[in-house]
Design an enzyme around this catalytic site. Structure first.
Site, PDB file in Angstrom:
ATOM      1  N   LYS A 253       0.967  -1.172   0.082  1.00 41.59           N
ATOM      2  CA  LYS A 253       0.112  -0.057  -0.047  1.00 41.59           C
ATOM      3  C   LYS A 253       0.783   1.545   0.122  1.00 41.59           C
ATOM      4  O   LYS A 253       0.604   2.340  -0.837  1.00 41.59           O
ATOM      5  CB  LYS A 253      -0.865   0.082   1.283  1.00 41.59           C
ATOM      6  CG  LYS A 253      -1.577   1.235   1.458  1.00 41.59           C
ATOM      7  CD  LYS A 253      -3.004   1.522   0.457  1.00 41.59           C
ATOM      8  CE  LYS A 253      -3.388   3.091   0.584  1.00 41.59           C
ATOM      9  NZ  LYS A 253      -4.657   3.140   0.145  1.00 41.59           N
ATOM     10  N   CYS A 307      -4.323  10.569   1.868  1.00 38.87           N
ATOM     11  CA  CYS A 307      -3.432   9.476   1.397  1.00 38.87           C
ATOM     12  C   CYS A 307      -2.189   9.591   0.801  1.00 38.87           C
ATOM     13  O   CYS A 307      -1.051   9.690   1.455  1.00 38.87           O
ATOM     14  CB  CYS A 307      -4.399   8.602   0.422  1.00 38.87           C
ATOM     15  SG  CYS A 307      -5.737   7.797   1.228  1.00 38.87           S
TER      16      CYS A 307
HETATM   17  N1  LIG Z   1     -10.729   8.372   2.110  1.00 42.59           N
HETATM   18  C1  LIG Z   1      -9.987   7.753   1.084  1.00 42.59           C
HETATM   19  O1  LIG Z   1      -9.987   7.840   0.001  1.00 42.59           O
HETATM   20  C2  LIG Z   1      -9.020   6.320   1.515  1.00 42.59           C
HETATM   21  C3  LIG Z   1      -8.981   5.796   0.554  1.00 42.59           C
HETATM   22  C4  LIG Z   1      -8.000   4.490   0.937  1.00 42.59           C
HETATM   23  C5  LIG Z   1      -7.636   4.364   2.326  1.00 42.59           C
HETATM   24  N2  LIG Z   1      -8.188   4.883   3.295  1.00 42.59           N
HETATM   25  C6  LIG Z   1      -7.756   4.602   4.535  1.00 42.59           C
HETATM   26  O2  LIG Z   1      -8.999   4.563   5.189  1.00 42.59           O
HETATM   27  C7  LIG Z   1      -8.796   5.163   6.456  1.00 42.59           C
HETATM   28  C8  LIG Z   1     -10.124   6.118   6.795  1.00 42.59           C
HETATM   29  O3  LIG Z   1     -10.384   6.893   5.915  1.00 42.59           O
HETATM   30  P1  LIG Z   1     -11.983   7.670   6.047  1.00 42.59           P
HETATM   31  O4  LIG Z   1     -11.687   8.387   4.477  1.00 42.59           O
HETATM   32  O5  LIG Z   1     -12.906   6.662   5.942  1.00 42.59           O
HETATM   33  O6  LIG Z   1     -11.894   8.644   6.910  1.00 42.59           O
HETATM   34  P2  LIG Z   1     -13.208   9.492   7.837  1.00 42.59           P
HETATM   35  O7  LIG Z   1     -12.699  10.618   8.405  1.00 42.59           O
HETATM   36  O8  LIG Z   1     -14.051   9.782   6.541  1.00 42.59           O
HETATM   37  O9  LIG Z   1     -13.670   8.388   8.723  1.00 42.59           O
HETATM   38  C9  LIG Z   1     -13.055   7.889   9.790  1.00 42.59           C
HETATM   39  C10 LIG Z   1     -14.289   7.533  10.684  1.00 42.59           C
HETATM   40  O10 LIG Z   1     -13.594   6.837  12.223  1.00 42.59           O
HETATM   41  C11 LIG Z   1     -14.192   7.193  13.084  1.00 42.59           C
HETATM   42  N3  LIG Z   1     -13.433   7.039  14.108  1.00 42.59           N
HETATM   43  C12 LIG Z   1     -12.245   7.676  14.706  1.00 42.59           C
HETATM   44  N4  LIG Z   1     -11.757   7.123  15.786  1.00 42.59           N
HETATM   45  C13 LIG Z   1     -12.403   5.864  15.972  1.00 42.59           C
HETATM   46  C14 LIG Z   1     -12.305   5.189  17.043  1.00 42.59           C
HETATM   47  N5  LIG Z   1     -11.308   4.812  17.916  1.00 42.59           N
HETATM   48  N6  LIG Z   1     -13.379   4.185  17.070  1.00 42.59           N
HETATM   49  C15 LIG Z   1     -14.272   4.213  16.005  1.00 42.59           C
HETATM   50  N7  LIG Z   1     -14.577   5.124  14.981  1.00 42.59           N
HETATM   51  C16 LIG Z   1     -13.549   6.102  15.134  1.00 42.59           C
HETATM   52  C17 LIG Z   1     -14.632   8.707  12.888  1.00 42.59           C
HETATM   53  O11 LIG Z   1     -15.715   9.261  13.901  1.00 42.59           O
HETATM   54  C18 LIG Z   1     -15.002   8.529  11.440  1.00 42.59           C
HETATM   55  O12 LIG Z   1     -16.471   8.566  11.262  1.00 42.59           O
HETATM   56  C19 LIG Z   1      -7.616   6.342   6.227  1.00 42.59           C
HETATM   57  O13 LIG Z   1      -6.795   6.759   7.216  1.00 42.59           O
HETATM   58  C20 LIG Z   1      -6.818   5.418   5.240  1.00 42.59           C
HETATM   59  O14 LIG Z   1      -6.072   4.536   5.926  1.00 42.59           O
HETATM   60  C21 LIG Z   1      -8.946   6.118   2.916  1.00 42.59           C
END
Ligand SMILES: NC(=O)c1ccc[n+]([C@@H]2O[C@H](COP(=O)([O-])OP(=O)(O)OC[C@H]3O[C@@H](n4cnc5c(N)ncnc54)[C@H](O)[C@@H]3O)[C@@H](O)[C@H]2O)c1
Length: 472
Positions: A253, A307
């Site tokens: 990744k 990212c």
């Molecule tokens: N957004 C993208 O385009 C993308 C693409 C590929 C991978 N990712 C991966 O996904 C991860 C999350 O991204 P996202 O865009 O979904 O983030 P986001 O900010 O949209 O969502 C994260 C969620 O996690 C919740 N959260 C935070 N701490 C928590 C905890 N301790 N327990 C339970 N819930 C908790 C938050 O309230 C939020 O709803 C990124 O850090 C990355 O590693 C994201």
């Protein structure tokens, strides 16, 4: 330039970076629900999805859509309430509103703030809460540590925990598995299974990507890999790739995302040189990418989002010897300063000048301000004395103010604006009317999306690595 080709069989774009991959049809037979899921083909069980955000919520809906009983866990009560009412709190993802409503109506999706309870009642825990950077550019584990702390005590013999959040190489084994073992009293590869499986989706294309992108899975040991691969085979229609170990999946990744950052840095360097020698970089890239081994990305005003600009630092935090990675980060971040310098040069300084920034999110169509280059752009313009107006179709006036700019209502007359900078490539910019801006002198097209915009006499157009022109 027009390149005439026969239709390509594999369909790679000559602009690089976007390759259409055919969607796999769903080939799952109706699954059999079991009480304690052990990975037997054709069976489904229960799963907790921790972190129901832009990535987690579609995953929850995807799992429910394939017969799993899903508990979404989130620390944000508003997210939990919305899910329990069958509503998606993420509006922009195509198909998500319907998928959440359907999963909820089927009785297979519920939500809670209690991670321990959720982990206790399910077979599989998938964690996708953010890991970002602190102000020293080191991984900031606060959300992930809290999530692990919450689910750990709820784990029971046979639990599978999969980390989907992008992590530095070695964290699944070295940081989180010991924490899960200590909190649960279980032993990994014996009565606890732990794996890393990176989420590789692109916001705005999530469900399509879920049906196309191979799912990489690397466990702490063979039993964990097998259990996690069986889980993904039951919920995804894409290929599942079982890797040799968690570290290989973590590294994959970081490699794929850092490759893109370095590639864009190269495109930006090429663009700067193209400007110096009076060549159109878009023509060069199209031509170069007609050789099938060339995949040069697009130059631009910078790389944002949580990212691509973040994960090179995950590598650098463990491998500071990666000088190419470090230089690329700096090159991409330097694009904002270059853009500001172009404006300064075109307007003989920015003191007291009104500048309109179009597009504040890190890219068009995704309501995400994390690491958006609009923020240093606005700060840099302010630092040179400019007054900054801004518009983003995804943000309301209050949100624009929070980013530090004065909201400009789309289409309203702004007679004092002397420069426009596009920070995203929103298709809406195509209907921009220069007549709204009586004093407009410069358009700086940060994503090279306005090359065809007709400009009245006396207005300069600058793109990134493309020939400048004056309207009229
Ligand atoms: N957004 C993208 O385009 C993308 C693409 C590929 C991978 N990712 C991966 O996904 C991860 C999350 O991204 P996202 O865009 O979904 O983030 P986001 O900010 O949209 O969502 C994260 C969620 O996690 C919740 N959260 C935070 N701490 C928590 C905890 N301790 N327990 C339970 N819930 C908790 C938050 O309230 C939020 O709803 C990124 O850090 C990355 O590693 C994201």
């Amino acid at each position: 330039m027009t390149i005439t080709t026969r239709p390509s069989r594999s369909g790679p774009s000559l602009l690089g970076g976007s390759i259409d991959v055919p969607v796999n049809p769903c080939q799952h037979e109706a699954p059999r629900s079991v009480q304690s899921w052990t990975g037997e083909p054709g069976t489904v069980g229960s799963v907790a999805l921790v972190g129901a955000g832009k990535m987690g919520l579609p995953l929850a809906a995807q799992f429910a859509g394939h017969g799993w009983q899903v508990t979404a866990v989130d620390v944000n009560p508003a997210v939990v309430d919305a899910i329990n009412e069958g509503r998606s709190h993420v509006a922009e993802e195509p198909g998500l509103v319907e998928a959440v409503a359907e999963a909820h109506a089927s009785g297979r999706l519920r939500a809670t703030t209690n991670g321990t309870e959720a982990a206790r009642s399910v077979d599989v825990v998938v964690v996708i809460v953010p890991v970002m950077l602190n102000d020293r550019q080191q991984p900031d584990y606060r959300y992930m540590d809290a999530a692990v702390e919450a689910v750990g005590p709820g784990l029971h013999p046979g639990s599978l925990v999969v980390f989907e959040t992008t992590l530095p190489v070695g964290d699944t084994r070295g940081r989180f598995t010991p924490a899960l073992e200590a909190a649960s009293g279980l032993k990994v590869e014996d009565d606890l299974f732990v794996a890393f499986s990176p989420e590789r989706l692109l916001s705005g294309h999530v469900f399509q990507n879920l049906a196309t992108y191979p799912k990489l899975v690397g466990g702490i040991g063979p039993a964990s890999t097998a259990r996690a691969a069986a889980f993904y085979a039951s919920v995804l229609d894409a290929e599942v790739v079982a890797m040799s170990k968690a570290e290989a999946a973590e590294f994959a990744k970081l490699a794929e995302t850092t490759y893109r950052d370095v590639n864009i840095a190269l495109a930006n360097e090429f663009a700067n040189y193209a400007e110096r020698v009076g060549v159109d970089i878009l023509e060069v890239i199209s031509a170069a990418n007609s050789q099938p081994y060339s995949h040069i990305h697009q130059p631009g005003i910078g790389v944002g989002g949580h990212c691509i600009p973040v994960y090179p630092h995950f590598l650098l935090s463990r491998a500071p010897e990666m000088t190419l990675v470090d230089a690329s980060r700096k090159a991409n971040d330097g694009q904002v300063d270059r853009a500001i310098a172009t404006l300064e040069g075109a307007l003989d300084g920015l003191e007291g000048v009104e500048v309109l920034v179009l597009g504040l999110t890190y890219r068009d169509g995704v309501k995400e301000l994390a690491y958006s280059r609009a923020i240093p752009l606005i700060d840099g313009l302010h630092a040179r004395g400019a007054r900054v107006l801004a518009f983003d179709p995804l943000l309301d006036a209050g949100e624009v103010v929070q980013v530090g700019a004065v909201p400009w209502p789309w289409g309203s007359a702004a007679p004092s604006v002397r420069a426009i900078v596009t920070q995203t490539a929103d298709p809406a910019w195509a209907s921009l009317d220069p007549a709204w801006f009586a004093e407009l002198r410069v358009v700086l097209d940060g994503r090279n999306s306005l090359g065809d915009l007709a400009l009245p006499a006396g207005i300069d157009y600058h793109g990134i690595g493309v020939p400048s022109r004056t309207g009229g």
